[in-house]
Design a protein around this motif. Sequence first.
Motif, mmCIF file in Angstrom:
data_model
loop_
_atom_site.group_PDB
_atom_site.id
_atom_site.type_symbol
_atom_site.label_atom_id
_atom_site.label_comp_id
_atom_site.label_asym_id
_atom_site.label_seq_id
_atom_site.Cartn_x
_atom_site.Cartn_y
_atom_site.Cartn_z
ATOM 1 N N HIS A 1 -27.564 98.180 -44.260
ATOM 2 C CA HIS A 1 -28.966 98.873 -43.530
ATOM 3 C C HIS A 1 -29.691 97.627 -42.812
ATOM 4 O O HIS A 1 -29.680 96.583 -43.102
ATOM 5 N N MET B 1 -20.689 105.661 -42.988
ATOM 6 C CA MET B 1 -21.239 106.399 -43.990
ATOM 7 C C MET B 1 -20.024 107.396 -44.667
ATOM 8 O O MET B 1 -20.331 107.657 -45.812
ATOM 9 N N HIS C 1 -34.795 110.301 -40.023
ATOM 10 C CA HIS C 1 -33.922 109.576 -40.317
ATOM 11 C C HIS C 1 -32.669 110.282 -39.588
ATOM 12 O O HIS C 1 -31.651 109.341 -39.040
ATOM 13 N N ILE D 1 -30.484 107.930 -36.481
ATOM 14 C CA ILE D 1 -29.276 108.018 -36.402
ATOM 15 C C ILE D 1 -28.501 108.377 -35.190
ATOM 16 O O ILE D 1 -27.557 107.814 -34.397
ATOM 17 N N LEU E 1 -23.338 105.137 -36.899
ATOM 18 C CA LEU E 1 -23.589 104.778 -38.119
ATOM 19 C C LEU E 1 -22.923 106.086 -39.085
ATOM 20 O O LEU E 1 -22.922 105.765 -40.358
ATOM 21 N N PHE F 1 -23.048 108.810 -53.341
ATOM 22 C CA PHE F 1 -24.391 108.953 -53.670
ATOM 23 C C PHE F 1 -25.401 109.753 -52.621
ATOM 24 O O PHE F 1 -25.844 110.660 -52.617
ATOM 25 N N HIS F 2 -24.717 109.159 -51.209
ATOM 26 C CA HIS F 2 -25.402 109.673 -50.206
ATOM 27 C C HIS F 2 -25.320 111.396 -49.850
ATOM 28 O O HIS F 2 -25.999 111.869 -49.667
ATOM 29 N N LEU G 1 -37.479 107.397 -48.457
ATOM 30 C CA LEU G 1 -36.492 108.693 -48.888
ATOM 31 C C LEU G 1 -36.367 108.737 -50.293
ATOM 32 O O LEU G 1 -36.731 109.785 -51.015
ATOM 33 N N ARG H 1 -28.640 105.387 -58.020
ATOM 34 C CA ARG H 1 -28.959 104.662 -56.960
ATOM 35 C C ARG H 1 -29.811 103.727 -57.295
ATOM 36 O O ARG H 1 -29.813 102.488 -56.703
ATOM 37 N N LEU I 1 -30.151 118.160 -52.026
ATOM 38 C CA LEU I 1 -30.951 118.773 -51.438
ATOM 39 C C LEU I 1 -31.314 119.839 -50.638
ATOM 40 O O LEU I 1 -32.312 120.818 -50.742
ATOM 41 N N VAL J 1 -36.361 113.351 -43.486
ATOM 42 C CA VAL J 1 -34.815 113.543 -43.087
ATOM 43 C C VAL J 1 -34.877 113.645 -41.825
ATOM 44 O O VAL J 1 -33.718 113.085 -41.001
ATOM 45 N N THR K 1 -21.739 104.323 -53.314
ATOM 46 C CA THR K 1 -23.207 104.410 -52.554
ATOM 47 C C THR K 1 -22.833 105.854 -51.610
ATOM 48 O O THR K 1 -23.652 106.612 -51.189
HETATM 49 C C1 HEM Z 1 -30.390 115.841 -46.631
HETATM 50 C C2 HEM Z 1 -31.097 115.027 -46.321
HETATM 51 C C3 HEM Z 1 -30.923 113.631 -46.115
HETATM 52 C C4 HEM Z 1 -31.347 112.513 -47.083
HETATM 53 C C5 HEM Z 1 -32.098 112.931 -48.092
HETATM 54 C C6 HEM Z 1 -30.653 111.276 -46.996
HETATM 55 C C7 HEM Z 1 -31.111 110.245 -47.509
HETATM 56 C C8 HEM Z 1 -30.441 108.796 -47.372
HETATM 57 C C9 HEM Z 1 -30.742 107.680 -48.098
HETATM 58 C C10 HEM Z 1 -31.643 107.734 -49.246
HETATM 59 C C11 HEM Z 1 -30.043 106.775 -47.520
HETATM 60 C C12 HEM Z 1 -29.925 105.160 -47.875
HETATM 61 C C13 HEM Z 1 -28.469 105.249 -48.639
HETATM 62 C C14 HEM Z 1 -28.105 104.064 -49.489
HETATM 63 O O1 HEM Z 1 -28.624 102.881 -49.287
HETATM 64 O O2 HEM Z 1 -27.665 104.402 -50.539
HETATM 65 C C15 HEM Z 1 -29.329 107.347 -46.208
HETATM 66 C C16 HEM Z 1 -28.666 106.518 -45.499
HETATM 67 C C17 HEM Z 1 -27.965 107.027 -44.288
HETATM 68 N N1 HEM Z 1 -27.662 108.557 -44.250
HETATM 69 FE FE1 HEM Z 1 -28.731 110.203 -44.862
HETATM 70 N N2 HEM Z 1 -29.772 111.373 -45.803
HETATM 71 C C18 HEM Z 1 -29.768 112.653 -45.315
HETATM 72 C C19 HEM Z 1 -29.072 113.422 -44.260
HETATM 73 C C20 HEM Z 1 -28.063 112.815 -43.640
HETATM 74 C C21 HEM Z 1 -27.541 113.138 -42.453
HETATM 75 C C22 HEM Z 1 -27.464 114.773 -41.978
HETATM 76 C C23 HEM Z 1 -26.705 112.173 -41.965
HETATM 77 C C24 HEM Z 1 -25.867 112.346 -40.918
HETATM 78 C C25 HEM Z 1 -25.909 112.839 -39.798
HETATM 79 C C26 HEM Z 1 -27.210 110.999 -42.568
HETATM 80 C C27 HEM Z 1 -26.625 109.809 -42.294
HETATM 81 C C28 HEM Z 1 -26.896 108.720 -42.944
HETATM 82 C C29 HEM Z 1 -26.638 107.376 -42.519
HETATM 83 C C30 HEM Z 1 -25.625 107.208 -41.458
HETATM 84 C C31 HEM Z 1 -27.116 106.313 -43.499
HETATM 85 C C32 HEM Z 1 -27.047 104.749 -43.359
HETATM 86 C C33 HEM Z 1 -28.145 104.269 -42.462
HETATM 87 C C34 HEM Z 1 -27.891 102.748 -41.967
HETATM 88 O O3 HEM Z 1 -26.880 102.401 -41.712
HETATM 89 O O4 HEM Z 1 -29.261 102.031 -42.288
HETATM 90 N N3 HEM Z 1 -28.013 111.277 -43.528
HETATM 91 N N4 HEM Z 1 -29.722 108.737 -46.040
#
Ligand code: HEM
Lengths: 220, 155
Positions: free
Chosen positions: A96, A182, A163, A167, A178, A16-17, A107, A54, A24, A160, A13
């Motif tokens: 989550h 990750m 999102h 965070i 958070l 993937f993230h 997303l 995913r 992107l 984004v 996961t």
């Molecule tokens: C480039 C654009 C981004 C996209 C498209 C994106 C997309 C996503 C997706 C689809 C998830 C769900 C993950 C899963 O369950 O597999 C997620 C979770 C998460 N993302 Fe991103 N992300 C982006 C940028 C970022 C950045 C820059 C950060 C850090 C600052 C970040 C931090 C996180 C965190 C911490 C989670 C878990 C959130 C939770 O605990 O509910 N993401 N993201």
Amino acid sequence: MPKRRVTVWDLPTRVFHWGLVFCLAGSWYTSGDEDRLETHLLFGYGALALLLFRVVWGVVGSDTARFASFVKGPAAAWLHLRHLFGTKALEAHAGHNPLGAYAVLALLGLVAVQVGSGLFLSGGDIVLVEGPLSQYVDQRTEDWLETVHETAFILLQVMVAVHVLAIAFYGLFARRDLVGPMLTGRAEVEGAPPRLASPLKALLVALGAGGVVWALATLA
Amino acid sequence: MTRRFGITTAGALLAAALVGTVGVAVAQDTAEVTIEQRKANFKQFGGAMKVLKGYAKDGEGTAADASKAAQTLVTVGAGLHTWFPAGTAVGVGKSEALPAIWTNMADFEAKNASFQAAAKKLAAVNFTDKAATGAAFGEVGGTCKACHDSYKKKD
Ligand code: HEM
């Protein structure tokens, strides 16, 4: 309840993230300029493979990755929002929160629309560069899908931003880190640790997703 | 009487306005059809270049495929000077043709001529000689790019 430091996000996961972030960012950087179109397609294929992985992982993967475990309905999301702004401490659940679940779905859905429309497009300034399904649609449909592709990207940027701001909000005001989990996968949680799926299963799903995208890119 | 005259005039004016609007709409429509057709032609260029690049650089397809693609550039390309009637610049439909085309028509024609020459040279190449094919392909690509740099909108 005692807190324990356990793995909440499995490696697949997390890969993937951050892989999705990379793809992107890459497809954004290579968009618009027709000379970089071939690279743009490569990033798009990467995003598609990650997305397919995913979606399957959301059904057969570890507890915290499963849609059935984190999509809890609007009532739970509303309750979470009230706790967030209320005085009661947030519960330290793994995975989550019920509100973030909707952000995840939004997303993933937008990425699906983004990549799905891209498959039908074509362009290139001098040498024609075609998405694998471009030959199956007429010019009018292609023009329409191009608008879809552009609109989806605007919405994706908005999502984004929401999102990342959310965070940051959790980190600054709810004192909940958070980003760390990750990256490392680990966090302190109450209660039983989430059940993790086997890495071998992840590998098989990843090979399947990669294979489908490879076939689409080369055979269509 | 005056009243009747007034109604007749108003009617005539309305009719004229309608005809005028329809006329503009039709002109707009033909311009859009011209642009769509032109883009489809250029897309054929792009498709031909894809085949030629695949053959010369990546060893895809046969010498016959490459020859056919080069022939497409020559035959489809022969009409290029007729694809740009006035009123089809950026702003109409999905046109990406810069207005500079119509203010620098002599230069535009010159760029077209160098493309035509390069395409003919490519079509006459010995396609079993991949190095020669590649070189002639590169020259054609240069003439496409030279025209696009000055006359096709960058997005
Ligand atoms: C480039 C654009 C981004 C996209 C498209 C994106 C997309 C996503 C997706 C689809 C998830 C769900 C993950 C899963 O369950 O597999 C997620 C979770 C998460 N993302 Fe991103 N992300 C982006 C940028 C970022 C950045 C820059 C950060 C850090 C600052 C970040 C931090 C996180 C965190 C911490 C989670 C878990 C959130 C939770 O605990 O509910 N993401 N993201």
